[in-house]
Design an enzyme around this catalytic site. Structure first.
Site, short mmCIF file in Angstrom:
data_model
loop_
_atom_site.label_atom_id
_atom_site.label_comp_id
_atom_site.label_asym_id
_atom_site.label_seq_id
_atom_site.Cartn_x
_atom_site.Cartn_y
_atom_site.Cartn_z
N PRO A 2 0.82 -1.09 -0.06
CA PRO A 2 -0.29 0.31 -0.07
C PRO A 2 0.54 0.88 0.05
CG PRO A 2 -0.79 -1.22 1.64
CD PRO A 2 0.95 -1.80 1.54
N GLU A 3 0.55 1.78 -1.42
CA GLU A 3 0.87 3.18 -1.43
C GLU A 3 0.63 4.38 -0.76
OE1 GLU A 3 4.02 4.91 -2.37
OE2 GLU A 3 5.29 2.86 -3.85
N LYS A 58 2.32 6.56 6.69
CA LYS A 58 1.94 4.96 6.30
C LYS A 58 0.73 4.50 7.40
CE LYS A 58 3.94 3.83 2.42
NZ LYS A 58 4.79 2.27 1.34
N ARG A 250 16.29 -2.70 -2.47
CA ARG A 250 14.58 -2.16 -3.19
C ARG A 250 15.25 -1.76 -4.74
NH1 ARG A 250 10.52 -0.51 0.04
NH2 ARG A 250 9.05 -1.30 -1.15
#
Ligand SMILES: [Zn+2]
Length: 261
Positions: A2-3, A58, A250
């Site tokens: 989820p961004e 977040k 990443r």
């Protein structure tokens, strides 16, 4: 993963379902979440009213009328499922917030990496967070200061939540492409002009409605991203081929031709 826009959407969904309501029980179901929220702690939430639901980075923060805060992070796969206490529990429900009106909000997560904790009044389990990626006051001055002493490349620096809160792997790559910045550039050396472009680029990638038509299409099979997950494909500026490298563990996707400096 989820961004920020997805977490914002989840927080809105949670507000509609839970704001102003009273908690019947908060239950950690999966062993890893029980460790973060032991029964002795979750019992404190019983009978408390949910006064506000905010997003910070977040993290979703449920402020209770007792001054305590439920802090939720979806990590890689988490999401809310809204139902009632008489519905069967989803097999991937890792925690549940039950309300006195019969609403049940399940934290569903296949991989059970999400977290939920209850902070007492005056406590905070939040890590140090930088300016919000969606904050209107975000500007080049802020980045100059935040990146001044960073000895890492700009892309991993943008994923450091103490530099900027809420920007994830996908949108960091997209923003760097928009601003034509090489993700490998040392963070402290990116010029002010480029940082100004980066601020605009972050706003653009985080608000899909502002994206220029034709560049991003939602058509199935056509990537809605300019670089993310497009290794080997032609750059949308028509000057090169998208490459994938690994930075700080990443994946980073970028065009070595137009992303310079
Ligand atoms: Zn290019």
């Amino acid at each position: 993963m989820p961004e920020l826009p997805e977490v914002e959407r989840a927080a809105r969904q949670l507000r509609r379902a839970a704001l102003g309501k009273t908690i019947l029980a908060v239950k950690a179901i999966h062993p890893s979440l029980k460790k973060k929220l032991p029964a002795a702690r979750s019992r404190r939430a019983k009978g408390k009213r949910i006064d506000s639901i905010e997003r910070r980075g977040k993290h979703q923060l449920l402020q209770l009328d007792s001054g305590e805060t439920l802090v939720v992070h979806f990590r890689m796969n988490g999401d809310w499922e809204i139902g009632t206490t008489s519905d069967p529990l989803d097999r991937f429900a890792r925690a549940a917030i039950e309300l006195t009106d019969g609403t049940r909000i399940s934290l569903v997560d296949r991989r059970a990496l999400s977290s939920i904790t209850l902070d007492k009044r005056g406590e905070s389990s939040l890590p140090r967070l930088g300016r919000e990626a969606s904050d209107r006051t975000l500007d080049a001055d802020y980045f100059v200061e935040a990146l001044r002493r960073k000895k890492i490349a700009i892309k991993p620096a943008l994923l450091d939540q103490s530099v900027i809160a809420g920007l994830g792997n996908i949108y960091a790559a997209e923003a760097l492409w928009e601003a034509m910045i090489d993700p490998r550039s040392p963070a402290a050396k990116v010029s002010r002009v480029k940082l100004e472009k980066l601020v605009d680029a972050i706003r653009l990638v985080l608000s899909p409605r502002k994206r220029r038509p034709g560049r991003y299409t939602a058509t199935r099979g056509v990537s809605r991203f300019a670089v993310y997950d497009r290794e080997g494909k032609e750059c949308r500026r028509g000057d090169g081929v998208i490459e994938r490298i690994v930075q700080a563990g990443r994946s980073t996707y970028f065009c070595p031709k137009c992303q310079r400096g």
